[in-house]
Design a protein around this motif. Structure first.
Motif, PDB file in Angstrom:
ATOM      1  N   ALA A  45      37.846  30.113  34.532  1.00 29.88           N
ATOM      2  CA  ALA A  45      39.002  30.148  35.431  1.00 29.88           C
ATOM      3  C   ALA A  45      39.275  31.575  35.924  1.00 29.88           C
ATOM      4  O   ALA A  45      39.563  31.788  37.108  1.00 29.88           O
ATOM      5  CB  ALA A  45      40.235  29.576  34.735  1.00 29.88           C
ATOM      6  N   MET A  46      39.187  32.545  35.037  1.00 31.23           N
ATOM      7  CA  MET A  46      39.403  33.935  35.439  1.00 31.23           C
ATOM      8  C   MET A  46      38.305  34.411  36.388  1.00 31.23           C
ATOM      9  O   MET A  46      38.578  35.145  37.340  1.00 31.23           O
ATOM     10  CB  MET A  46      39.467  34.847  34.215  1.00 31.23           C
ATOM     11  N   LEU A  47      37.092  33.989  36.144  1.00 31.04           N
ATOM     12  CA  LEU A  47      35.980  34.363  37.015  1.00 31.04           C
ATOM     13  C   LEU A  47      36.202  33.797  38.418  1.00 31.04           C
ATOM     14  O   LEU A  47      36.022  34.504  39.419  1.00 31.04           O
ATOM     15  CB  LEU A  47      34.666  33.856  36.418  1.00 31.04           C
ATOM     16  N   ILE A  48      36.615  32.543  38.496  1.00 34.08           N
ATOM     17  CA  ILE A  48      36.912  31.930  39.800  1.00 34.08           C
ATOM     18  C   ILE A  48      38.042  32.694  40.499  1.00 34.08           C
ATOM     19  O   ILE A  48      37.933  33.057  41.671  1.00 34.08           O
ATOM     20  CB  ILE A  48      37.288  30.438  39.639  1.00 34.08           C
ATOM     21  N   GLY A  49      39.114  32.936  39.774  1.00 37.27           N
ATOM     22  CA  GLY A  49      40.255  33.629  40.363  1.00 37.27           C
ATOM     23  C   GLY A  49      39.928  35.047  40.807  1.00 37.27           C
ATOM     24  O   GLY A  49      40.280  35.459  41.912  1.00 37.27           O
ATOM     25  N   ALA A  50      39.247  35.796  39.952  1.00 34.99           N
ATOM     26  CA  ALA A  50      38.945  37.195  40.269  1.00 34.99           C
ATOM     27  C   ALA A  50      37.913  37.305  41.393  1.00 34.99           C
ATOM     28  O   ALA A  50      38.005  38.200  42.231  1.00 34.99           O
ATOM     29  CB  ALA A  50      38.455  37.928  39.023  1.00 34.99           C
ATOM     30  N   ALA A  51      36.951  36.396  41.426  1.00 36.03           N
ATOM     31  CA  ALA A  51      35.923  36.457  42.463  1.00 36.03           C
ATOM     32  C   ALA A  51      36.465  36.014  43.822  1.00 36.03           C
ATOM     33  O   ALA A  51      36.134  36.605  44.850  1.00 36.03           O
ATOM     34  CB  ALA A  51      34.728  35.599  42.065  1.00 36.03           C
ATOM     35  N   THR A  52      37.300  34.989  43.838  1.00 35.68           N
ATOM     36  CA  THR A  52      37.813  34.480  45.115  1.00 35.68           C
ATOM     37  C   THR A  52      38.930  35.332  45.699  1.00 35.68           C
ATOM     38  O   THR A  52      39.247  35.192  46.875  1.00 35.68           O
ATOM     39  CB  THR A  52      38.285  33.016  44.994  1.00 35.68           C
ATOM     40  N   VAL A  53      39.520  36.229  44.908  1.00 30.72           N
ATOM     41  CA  VAL A  53      40.588  37.086  45.445  1.00 30.72           C
ATOM     42  C   VAL A  53      40.050  37.933  46.599  1.00 30.72           C
ATOM     43  O   VAL A  53      40.779  38.234  47.540  1.00 30.72           O
ATOM     44  CB  VAL A  53      41.234  37.958  44.345  1.00 30.72           C
ATOM     45  N   PHE A  54      38.771  38.279  46.567  1.00 24.72           N
ATOM     46  CA  PHE A  54      38.188  39.082  47.639  1.00 24.72           C
ATOM     47  C   PHE A  54      38.135  38.314  48.958  1.00 24.72           C
ATOM     48  O   PHE A  54      38.068  38.923  50.027  1.00 24.72           O
ATOM     49  CB  PHE A  54      36.781  39.554  47.247  1.00 24.72           C
ATOM     50  N   LEU A  55      38.173  36.992  48.888  1.00 22.80           N
ATOM     51  CA  LEU A  55      38.124  36.161  50.091  1.00 22.80           C
ATOM     52  C   LEU A  55      39.500  35.813  50.634  1.00 22.80           C
ATOM     53  O   LEU A  55      39.627  35.463  51.810  1.00 22.80           O
ATOM     54  CB  LEU A  55      37.347  34.868  49.787  1.00 22.80           C
ATOM     55  N   VAL A  61      45.476  46.468  47.484  1.00 21.03           N
ATOM     56  CA  VAL A  61      45.662  46.515  46.033  1.00 21.03           C
ATOM     57  C   VAL A  61      45.058  45.272  45.373  1.00 21.03           C
ATOM     58  O   VAL A  61      44.586  45.339  44.236  1.00 21.03           O
ATOM     59  CB  VAL A  61      47.152  46.685  45.668  1.00 21.03           C
ATOM     60  N   SER A  62      45.029  44.161  46.088  1.00 23.81           N
ATOM     61  CA  SER A  62      44.466  42.918  45.537  1.00 23.81           C
ATOM     62  C   SER A  62      42.984  43.069  45.241  1.00 23.81           C
ATOM     63  O   SER A  62      42.479  42.514  44.262  1.00 23.81           O
ATOM     64  CB  SER A  62      44.684  41.759  46.502  1.00 23.81           C
ATOM     65  N   TYR A  63      42.266  43.806  46.086  1.00 25.28           N
ATOM     66  CA  TYR A  63      40.844  44.032  45.838  1.00 25.28           C
ATOM     67  C   TYR A  63      40.644  44.851  44.569  1.00 25.28           C
ATOM     68  O   TYR A  63      39.735  44.585  43.784  1.00 25.28           O
ATOM     69  CB  TYR A  63      40.187  44.745  47.027  1.00 25.28           C
ATOM     70  N   GLY A  64      41.501  45.829  44.370  1.00 20.57           N
ATOM     71  CA  GLY A  64      41.435  46.640  43.150  1.00 20.57           C
ATOM     72  C   GLY A  64      41.728  45.819  41.916  1.00 20.57           C
ATOM     73  O   GLY A  64      41.028  45.928  40.902  1.00 20.57           O
ATOM     74  N   VAL A  65      42.765  44.983  41.986  1.00 20.73           N
ATOM     75  CA  VAL A  65      43.113  44.119  40.857  1.00 20.73           C
ATOM     76  C   VAL A  65      41.946  43.174  40.547  1.00 20.73           C
ATOM     77  O   VAL A  65      41.580  42.987  39.385  1.00 20.73           O
ATOM     78  CB  VAL A  65      44.416  43.336  41.127  1.00 20.73           C
ATOM     79  N   GLY A  66      41.347  42.607  41.582  1.00 20.44           N
ATOM     80  CA  GLY A  66      40.211  41.703  41.382  1.00 20.44           C
ATOM     81  C   GLY A  66      39.033  42.408  40.736  1.00 20.44           C
ATOM     82  O   GLY A  66      38.412  41.889  39.797  1.00 20.44           O
TER      83      GLY A  66
END
Length: 161
Positions: A45-55, A61-66
């Motif tokens: 779930a974290m992998l999905i969330g962190a990877a899709t934040v770039f899209l 700041v969201s890219y940095g958090v991801g």
């Protein structure tokens, strides 16, 4: 609904299972345990969330958090497999994965307050006292939680010795 795109829903619903998985592990084990069923759910779930934040992100700041979330997630799930001291690995694993939970909850709470209720959100300004208070509470939970986890790990190390 809530101004979220289709890809935004994939991001949101894909990362959502990480919250109850983390809550379960914090309650039962006092930390996120990567080599468990809940740990596997959390990782995916974290992998999905962190990877899709770039899209889906609109703020730099969201890219940095991801990116930081992805790095901490990889460190937290791989350090236990490296040939280093077990105690050191457990500390690094615990701290890294607790930070991923913090980086999950901070934007989650922010987005909920900025989108709910639909059409009339609780917060419209990023400097809202309600939002800043919620974010401060999450930071306080991180500091207190990490302190308790580290003390607990130290006690476990002393009783094992």
């Amino acid at each position: 609904m809530f101004g979220i795109s289709s890809l935004g829903w994939v991001h949101t619903l894909g990362s959502l299972p990480a919250i109850p998985a983390a809550a379960y592990m914090f309650t039962v084990h006092g930390r996120i345990v990567p080599r468990s069923k809940a740990g596997a759910v959390y990782f995916v779930a974290m992998l999905i969330g962190a990877a899709t934040v770039f899209l889906v992100a609109h703020q730099p700041v969201s890219y940095g958090v991801g990116a930081v979330t992805l790095v901490l997630l990889i460190v937290g799930y791989s350090v236990g497999r490296l040939p280093i001291s077990g105690r050191v690995a457990t500390y690094v694993e615990t701290i890294a994965l607790s930070l991923t939970a913090f980086l999950l909850m901070l934007p989650t709470v922010t987005e909920i307050l900025r989108r709910v209720p639909d059409g009339h959100p609780f917060v419209t300004d990023l400097k809202s006292p309600l939002l800043l208070g919620a974010q401060g509470s999450i930071l306080a939970a991180l500091v207190i939680g990490l302190t308790v986890q580290i003390i607990s790990l130290r006690r476990q190390g002393k009783t094992a010795a």
